[in-house]
Design a protein around this motif. Structure first.
Motif, PDB file in Angstrom:
ATOM      1  N   VAL A 395      68.251 101.804  34.020  1.00 13.98           N
ATOM      2  CA  VAL A 395      68.247 102.475  32.109  1.00 13.98           C
ATOM      3  C   VAL A 395      67.160 103.035  32.332  1.00 13.98           C
ATOM      4  CG1 VAL A 395      68.551 102.228  30.128  1.00 13.98           C
ATOM      5  CG2 VAL A 395      69.872 101.060  31.813  1.00 13.98           C
ATOM      6  N   ARG A 396      65.933 102.432  32.242  1.00 12.08           N
ATOM      7  CA  ARG A 396      64.686 102.912  31.942  1.00 12.08           C
ATOM      8  C   ARG A 396      63.998 104.235  32.997  1.00 12.08           C
ATOM      9  NH1 ARG A 396      59.946 102.846  33.690  1.00 12.08           N
ATOM     10  NH2 ARG A 396      60.504 100.974  35.871  1.00 12.08           N
ATOM     11  N   LYS A 397      64.424 103.882  34.313  1.00  5.97           N
ATOM     12  CA  LYS A 397      64.125 105.142  35.165  1.00  5.97           C
ATOM     13  C   LYS A 397      64.803 106.082  34.852  1.00  5.97           C
ATOM     14  CE  LYS A 397      62.310 102.796  38.937  1.00  5.97           C
ATOM     15  NZ  LYS A 397      63.001 102.055  40.360  1.00  5.97           N
ATOM     16  N   ARG A 398      66.229 106.106  34.681  1.00  7.93           N
ATOM     17  CA  ARG A 398      67.357 107.159  33.796  1.00  7.93           C
ATOM     18  C   ARG A 398      66.404 107.487  32.595  1.00  7.93           C
ATOM     19  NH1 ARG A 398      73.041 104.897  35.997  1.00  7.93           N
ATOM     20  NH2 ARG A 398      72.656 105.203  38.257  1.00  7.93           N
ATOM     21  N   ALA A 399      66.555 106.742  31.873  1.00 10.69           N
ATOM     22  CA  ALA A 399      65.945 107.008  30.382  1.00 10.69           C
ATOM     23  C   ALA A 399      64.596 108.218  30.141  1.00 10.69           C
ATOM     24  CB  ALA A 399      65.691 105.838  29.106  1.00 10.69           C
ATOM     25  N   ARG A 415      74.733 109.985  33.950  1.00 17.44           N
ATOM     26  CA  ARG A 415      73.636 108.615  34.889  1.00 17.44           C
ATOM     27  C   ARG A 415      73.338 107.901  33.959  1.00 17.44           C
ATOM     28  NH1 ARG A 415      70.091 109.608  38.342  1.00 17.44           N
ATOM     29  NH2 ARG A 415      70.304 108.140  39.689  1.00 17.44           N
ATOM     30  N   LEU A 416      72.798 108.309  32.790  1.00 19.33           N
ATOM     31  CA  LEU A 416      71.879 107.152  31.573  1.00 19.33           C
ATOM     32  C   LEU A 416      73.349 106.528  31.212  1.00 19.33           C
ATOM     33  CD1 LEU A 416      69.879 106.256  30.406  1.00 19.33           C
ATOM     34  CD2 LEU A 416      69.568 108.423  28.757  1.00 19.33           C
ATOM     35  N   ARG A 417      74.628 107.033  30.954  1.00 16.02           N
ATOM     36  CA  ARG A 417      75.108 106.902  29.754  1.00 16.02           C
ATOM     37  C   ARG A 417      75.786 105.962  30.693  1.00 16.02           C
ATOM     38  NH1 ARG A 417      81.160 107.286  29.670  1.00 16.02           N
ATOM     39  NH2 ARG A 417      80.759 108.562  31.407  1.00 16.02           N
ATOM     40  N   TRP A 502      68.830 107.685  23.278  1.00 15.79           N
ATOM     41  CA  TRP A 502      68.674 107.425  24.035  1.00 15.79           C
ATOM     42  C   TRP A 502      66.382 107.790  24.717  1.00 15.79           C
ATOM     43  CZ3 TRP A 502      71.846 110.882  23.202  1.00 15.79           C
ATOM     44  CH2 TRP A 502      71.469 112.356  23.024  1.00 15.79           C
ATOM     45  N   ARG A 503      66.296 107.862  23.781  1.00 13.43           N
ATOM     46  CA  ARG A 503      64.849 108.464  23.900  1.00 13.43           C
ATOM     47  C   ARG A 503      63.907 107.264  23.710  1.00 13.43           C
ATOM     48  NH1 ARG A 503      65.706 113.468  21.205  1.00 13.43           N
ATOM     49  NH2 ARG A 503      66.231 114.872  22.357  1.00 13.43           N
ATOM     50  N   LYS A 504      64.351 105.752  22.656  1.00 18.81           N
ATOM     51  CA  LYS A 504      64.057 104.694  22.638  1.00 18.81           C
ATOM     52  C   LYS A 504      63.990 103.900  23.975  1.00 18.81           C
ATOM     53  CE  LYS A 504      65.335 104.238  17.838  1.00 18.81           C
ATOM     54  NZ  LYS A 504      66.181 104.205  16.847  1.00 18.81           N
ATOM     55  N   LEU A 505      64.709 103.691  25.392  1.00 10.53           N
ATOM     56  CA  LEU A 505      64.875 103.158  25.725  1.00 10.53           C
ATOM     57  C   LEU A 505      63.595 103.732  27.021  1.00 10.53           C
ATOM     58  CD1 LEU A 505      68.543 103.538  27.149  1.00 10.53           C
ATOM     59  CD2 LEU A 505      67.226 101.962  25.663  1.00 10.53           C
ATOM     60  N   ALA A 506      62.949 104.876  27.050  1.00 10.68           N
ATOM     61  CA  ALA A 506      62.478 104.708  28.448  1.00 10.68           C
ATOM     62  C   ALA A 506      61.123 104.269  27.537  1.00 10.68           C
ATOM     63  CB  ALA A 506      62.039 106.264  28.280  1.00 10.68           C
ATOM     64  N   HIS A 507      60.385 104.195  25.561  1.00 12.57           N
ATOM     65  CA  HIS A 507      59.413 103.297  25.055  1.00 12.57           C
ATOM     66  C   HIS A 507      59.418 101.780  26.080  1.00 12.57           C
ATOM     67  CE1 HIS A 507      57.061 102.566  22.021  1.00 12.57           C
ATOM     68  NE2 HIS A 507      56.021 103.451  21.383  1.00 12.57           N
ATOM     69  N   PRO A 508      57.891 102.110  25.879  1.00 10.62           N
ATOM     70  CA  PRO A 508      57.494 100.716  27.109  1.00 10.62           C
ATOM     71  C   PRO A 508      57.890  99.825  25.679  1.00 10.62           C
ATOM     72  CG  PRO A 508      55.453 102.513  27.139  1.00 10.62           C
ATOM     73  CD  PRO A 508      56.803 103.299  26.087  1.00 10.62           C
TER      74      PRO A 508
END
Length: 523
Positions: A395-399, A415-417, A502-508
């Motif tokens: 999920v993180r990589k796709r975000a 793909r993220l969904r 979904w932007r939050k999923l890429a956050h550390p």
């Protein structure tokens, strides 16, 4: 305990069974036919039903027997095993004290019965009358009682009929039940059923027999990977098949949705365990074919019942879009009919029986190496942490990919969904292990992303379907253009929201939260 496999059919097909090869080859005695009357009881607030129990008194010309049915203790019993506790009774009313003396009655059910006995509120709710013909079969060294029930359920003046086959193991291997059922499914249309006679009665009272959503999966406290695998896969199949009959008989679109979700969860669970087990190629191909048919019908339902009405109501274009509505309605009806034919066909019943037999019999073992079998014996909690970590990493990589390519890259969003959906399923599958509040918050976050991206995906699917309509029916092109413009506007508005979930999923911080969930889980 009883180990029983139930099939539903039509009365006409039921009458043809006596001529089938199964009986000619495997019946050991002449059939016996009886008339049975079963009286079902519960409290005014249906306390027994709410706890997954049913209580009946069954009578025939020779005796009366009271039976309490429910789920057995322990999560590893399998999908065909039910708890059954019974005793003789002198009247058509239950004797709770007699049931309390039944062997191996779980303590939780004994407490429930004592409360019912003290309240004195048991009352008869409905009656089931059935003509039962039974055979004794010898299949693969196992003794099986096959009962053909043709009957009527009566409740408050309402009535419904049923025709079903019950295969109950008396001795020998459980796999023989699937062998016998497969033999029947080769010759007559049948459906694997998890609907009890009690549920049919409550349905007549306006309760039960609703589309079933996925429920929490019970896992042994110190489950092995194989125990978890078996129970998770079985729960997914039960979820799907519990909606199949409703899909065939009802126009409620939720039955189709839940049937599809159940099979999708099953495929997602297989991906989680793909390094350990692999579904046989023939079953995988059949499952994929059914998924395509159900997906097409579901996409048409969403377009007809959700997307177009939203556009028409918002823009007051219903009159202008009327001919498009009619075409979509006809297409949805055709796709639903095609999906119903697929589910009603004998190859669908054989596929589901094959899937259940593979899961219930742990048939992946025959292809497993010694090292693979050893991995299946490892603690599920350890496996779950690794699986959750891998799901979130995906999920993180796709975000991050969406972040780099931009929110307008539909392929990356899709793909993220899918990644979010699979990660959410993973946490739900292992919910008995990961009970923390962090797990609940993570599922909530994933669900928010999945919903937001789902709306965008519905828009994309709708435009694909509509483009096909415009090509096949040029007279609809103008209406399709109006709808497509509206869908593009919706997508643009959602993508313009700078706080898209979904932007939050890429956050550390998201990764840190999941690492904490995994590190502390399984205790």
């Amino acid at each position: 305990m009883e180990t029983e496999l139930k099939l539903t059919s039509s009365v006409d097909h039921l009458h043809k069974i006596s001529s089938q090869r199964l009986l000619q080859d495997f019946a050991t005695k002449e059939p016996v036919t009886r008339q049975l009357t079963s009286h079902y009881f519960d409290t005014p607030d249906n306390a027994l039903q709410k706890h997954g129990l049913s209580l009946r008194v069954r009578e025939d010309a020779q005796q009366r027997t009271q039976t309490l049915k429910g789920q057995p203790d322990g999560a590893a019993a399998g999908p065909l095993v039910r708890g059954e506790w019974e005793s003789a009774v002198g009247t058509s009313s239950p004797d709770v004290r007699g049931l309390l003396q039944a062997n191996h009655l779980p303590a939780k059910y004994a407490r429930m019965l004592r409360r019912v006995e003290r309240s004195g509120t048991l009352a008869e709710l409905f009656t089931v009358q059935a003509r039962r013909t039974t055979w004794t079969l010898e299949v693969d060294g196992a003794s099986i009682e096959m009962a053909l029930d043709e009957g009527t359920t009566l409740a408050n003046g309402a009535r419904s009929t049923f025709a079903e086959i019950e295969l109950e193991r008396k001795s020998g291997k459980k796999s023989a039940l699937y062998t016998a059922a497969h033999q029947l499914a080769r010759h007559i249309p049948v459906q694997l059923s998890f609907v009890s006679k009690a549920e049919r009665g409550f349905a007549l009272l306006g309760q039960g027999m609703q589309p079933r959503k996925a429920s929490a999966i019970a896992l042994p406290r110190r489950a092995s990977v194989e125990q978890g695998l078996r129970r998770i896969l079985a729960a997914c199949l039960e979820h799907a098949q519990s909606n199949a009959q409703g899909f065939l008989e009802s126009d409620d679109p939720e039955y189709l949705h839940q049937l599809r979700v159940g099979l999708r969860r099953f495929k997602s669970a297989l991906k989680l365990f793909r390094d350990l087990v692999a579904l046989p190629a023939d079953l995988q191909a059949q499952l994929d074919d059914v998924a395509v048919m159900l997906g097409a019908a579901r996409d048409a339902d969403v377009l007809l019942l959700t997307t177009l009405p939203r556009i028409a109501d918002a823009g007051r274009h219903r009159d202008f879009l009327q001919s498009l509505f009619e075409h979509v309605q006809a297409d949805a009806h055709e796709k639903r009919a095609a999906a119903r034919r697929a589910v009603h066909a004998t190859h669908y019943a054989q596929m589901m029986l094959g899937l259940f037999a593979w899961v219930d019999g742990k048939r992946w073992r025959k292809d497993a190496s010694r090292a693979g079998r050893a991995r299946l014996r490892r603690p599920l909690a350890i496996f779950a942490r690794g699986a959750l970590a891998a799901a979130h990493d995906k999920v993180r990589k796709r975000a991050n990919t969406v972040h780099k390519l931009g929110d307008h890259d539909s392929s990356s969003l899709h793909r993220l969904r899918i990644g979010c959906k699979q990660a959410r399923y993973a946490v739900e599958f292992f919910g008995a292990i990961e009970r923390s509040n962090k797990a609940k918050r993570y599922v909530k976050q994933l669900s928010a992303v999945q919903h937001a991206l789902g709306v965008l995906n519905d828009s994309h699917v709708a435009q694909t379907i509509l483009a096909g309509y415009a090509q096949a029916r040029p007279e609809l092109a103008t209406q399709v253009h109006v709808v497509a413009a509206y869908l593009n506007g919706i997508a643009a508005a959602r993508l313009a929201q700078r706080q898209a979930p979904w932007r939050k999923l890429a956050h550390p911080a998201a990764a840190a939260g999941v690492r904490d969930l995994i590190r502390k889980g399984g205790r």
